[in-house]
Design a protein around this motif. Structure first.
Motif, PDB file in Angstrom:
ATOM      1  N   ALA A  97       0.876  -1.364  -0.048  1.00 51.77           N
ATOM      2  CA  ALA A  97       0.037   0.094   0.121  1.00 51.77           C
ATOM      3  C   ALA A  97       0.862   1.303   0.028  1.00 51.77           C
ATOM      4  O   ALA A  97       0.480   2.420  -0.808  1.00 51.77           O
ATOM      5  CB  ALA A  97      -0.995  -0.067   1.384  1.00 51.77           C
ATOM      6  N   VAL A  98       1.967   1.221   0.759  1.00 54.69           N
ATOM      7  CA  VAL A  98       2.856   2.485   0.832  1.00 54.69           C
ATOM      8  C   VAL A  98       3.325   2.590  -0.696  1.00 54.69           C
ATOM      9  O   VAL A  98       3.417   3.711  -1.017  1.00 54.69           O
ATOM     10  CB  VAL A  98       4.046   2.133   1.897  1.00 54.69           C
ATOM     11  N   HIS A  99       3.758   1.570  -1.126  1.00 56.05           N
ATOM     12  CA  HIS A  99       4.413   1.645  -2.680  1.00 56.05           C
ATOM     13  C   HIS A  99       3.473   2.122  -3.602  1.00 56.05           C
ATOM     14  O   HIS A  99       3.661   3.021  -4.605  1.00 56.05           O
ATOM     15  CB  HIS A  99       5.158   0.250  -3.049  1.00 56.05           C
ATOM     16  N   GLU A 100       2.231   1.666  -3.534  1.00 54.39           N
ATOM     17  CA  GLU A 100       1.017   2.084  -4.508  1.00 54.39           C
ATOM     18  C   GLU A 100       0.838   3.648  -4.430  1.00 54.39           C
ATOM     19  O   GLU A 100       0.645   4.260  -5.237  1.00 54.39           O
ATOM     20  CB  GLU A 100      -0.158   1.499  -4.011  1.00 54.39           C
ATOM     21  N   TRP A 101       0.778   3.911  -3.148  1.00 55.08           N
ATOM     22  CA  TRP A 101       0.609   5.715  -2.776  1.00 55.08           C
ATOM     23  C   TRP A 101       1.776   6.326  -3.334  1.00 55.08           C
ATOM     24  O   TRP A 101       1.625   7.129  -3.930  1.00 55.08           O
ATOM     25  CB  TRP A 101       0.556   5.728  -1.252  1.00 55.08           C
ATOM     26  N   GLY A 135      11.560  10.168  -4.490  1.00 62.57           N
ATOM     27  CA  GLY A 135      10.586   9.310  -5.529  1.00 62.57           C
ATOM     28  C   GLY A 135      10.694   9.764  -6.868  1.00 62.57           C
ATOM     29  O   GLY A 135      11.862  10.729  -7.206  1.00 62.57           O
ATOM     30  N   PRO A 136      10.288   8.973  -7.871  1.00 61.31           N
ATOM     31  CA  PRO A 136       9.484   7.593  -7.470  1.00 61.31           C
ATOM     32  C   PRO A 136      10.479   6.681  -6.991  1.00 61.31           C
ATOM     33  O   PRO A 136      11.642   6.422  -7.488  1.00 61.31           O
ATOM     34  CB  PRO A 136       8.725   7.203  -8.881  1.00 61.31           C
ATOM     35  N   ASN A 137      10.022   6.013  -6.233  1.00 56.47           N
ATOM     36  CA  ASN A 137      10.947   4.786  -5.341  1.00 56.47           C
ATOM     37  C   ASN A 137      10.527   3.549  -6.116  1.00 56.47           C
ATOM     38  O   ASN A 137       9.457   3.121  -6.691  1.00 56.47           O
ATOM     39  CB  ASN A 137      10.468   4.574  -4.072  1.00 56.47           C
ATOM     40  N   THR A 138      11.650   2.634  -6.176  1.00 58.33           N
ATOM     41  CA  THR A 138      11.552   1.276  -6.380  1.00 58.33           C
ATOM     42  C   THR A 138      10.847   0.457  -5.395  1.00 58.33           C
ATOM     43  O   THR A 138      10.881   0.976  -4.495  1.00 58.33           O
ATOM     44  CB  THR A 138      12.986   0.542  -7.002  1.00 58.33           C
ATOM     45  N   GLU A 139      10.254  -0.650  -5.925  1.00 63.34           N
ATOM     46  CA  GLU A 139       9.825  -1.591  -4.692  1.00 63.34           C
ATOM     47  C   GLU A 139      10.698  -2.017  -3.620  1.00 63.34           C
ATOM     48  O   GLU A 139      10.523  -2.088  -2.355  1.00 63.34           O
ATOM     49  CB  GLU A 139       9.329  -2.980  -5.363  1.00 63.34           C
ATOM     50  N   THR A 140      11.816  -2.075  -3.990  1.00 68.42           N
ATOM     51  CA  THR A 140      12.971  -2.083  -3.118  1.00 68.42           C
ATOM     52  C   THR A 140      13.382  -1.170  -2.202  1.00 68.42           C
ATOM     53  O   THR A 140      13.592  -1.329  -1.075  1.00 68.42           O
ATOM     54  CB  THR A 140      14.608  -2.715  -3.739  1.00 68.42           C
ATOM     55  N   GLU A 141      13.406   0.111  -2.529  1.00 63.33           N
ATOM     56  CA  GLU A 141      13.362   1.330  -1.785  1.00 63.33           C
ATOM     57  C   GLU A 141      12.169   1.464  -0.933  1.00 63.33           C
ATOM     58  O   GLU A 141      12.422   1.800   0.178  1.00 63.33           O
ATOM     59  CB  GLU A 141      13.592   2.363  -2.804  1.00 63.33           C
ATOM     60  N   THR A 142      11.003   1.316  -1.474  1.00 65.78           N
ATOM     61  CA  THR A 142       9.881   1.197  -0.511  1.00 65.78           C
ATOM     62  C   THR A 142      10.214   0.253   0.607  1.00 65.78           C
ATOM     63  O   THR A 142       9.706   0.614   1.668  1.00 65.78           O
ATOM     64  CB  THR A 142       8.514   1.067  -1.096  1.00 65.78           C
ATOM     65  N   LEU A 143      10.386  -0.939   0.413  1.00 67.39           N
ATOM     66  CA  LEU A 143      10.644  -1.790   1.420  1.00 67.39           C
ATOM     67  C   LEU A 143      11.447  -1.360   2.274  1.00 67.39           C
ATOM     68  O   LEU A 143      11.449  -1.481   3.674  1.00 67.39           O
ATOM     69  CB  LEU A 143      11.017  -3.670   0.746  1.00 67.39           C
ATOM     70  N   ALA A 144      12.756  -0.836   1.880  1.00 66.93           N
ATOM     71  CA  ALA A 144      13.738  -0.470   2.942  1.00 66.93           C
ATOM     72  C   ALA A 144      13.157   0.596   3.793  1.00 66.93           C
ATOM     73  O   ALA A 144      13.423   0.803   5.059  1.00 66.93           O
ATOM     74  CB  ALA A 144      15.047   0.124   1.960  1.00 66.93           C
TER      75      ALA A 144
END
Length: 62
Positions: free
Chosen positions: A15-19, A32-41
């Protein structure tokens, strides 16, 4: 509409990555925009952060 706040959990990563992927959500942000890896971190860091750094998710019950 009921709105509530709660600390982020690792389950919120999607949800954080989608937002954070929405141009209007990051328009005035330095990131941003962040990659999924950056969002997970980011979410991992938020979950592990001390109580003095509150990172909250907003929940809206439509």
């Amino acid at each position: 509409m009921l709105v509530s706040l709660r600390p982020l959990t690792l389950d919120d990563t999607g949800a954080v990555h989608e937002w954070a992927s929405m141009p209007e959500a990051r328009r005035y942000q330095a990131w941003g925009p962040n990659t999924e890896t950056e969002t997970l971190a980011y979410v991992r860091e938020a979950v592990a952060s001390p109580p003095s750094r509150r990172v909250l998710g907003v929940l809206a019950d439509d």
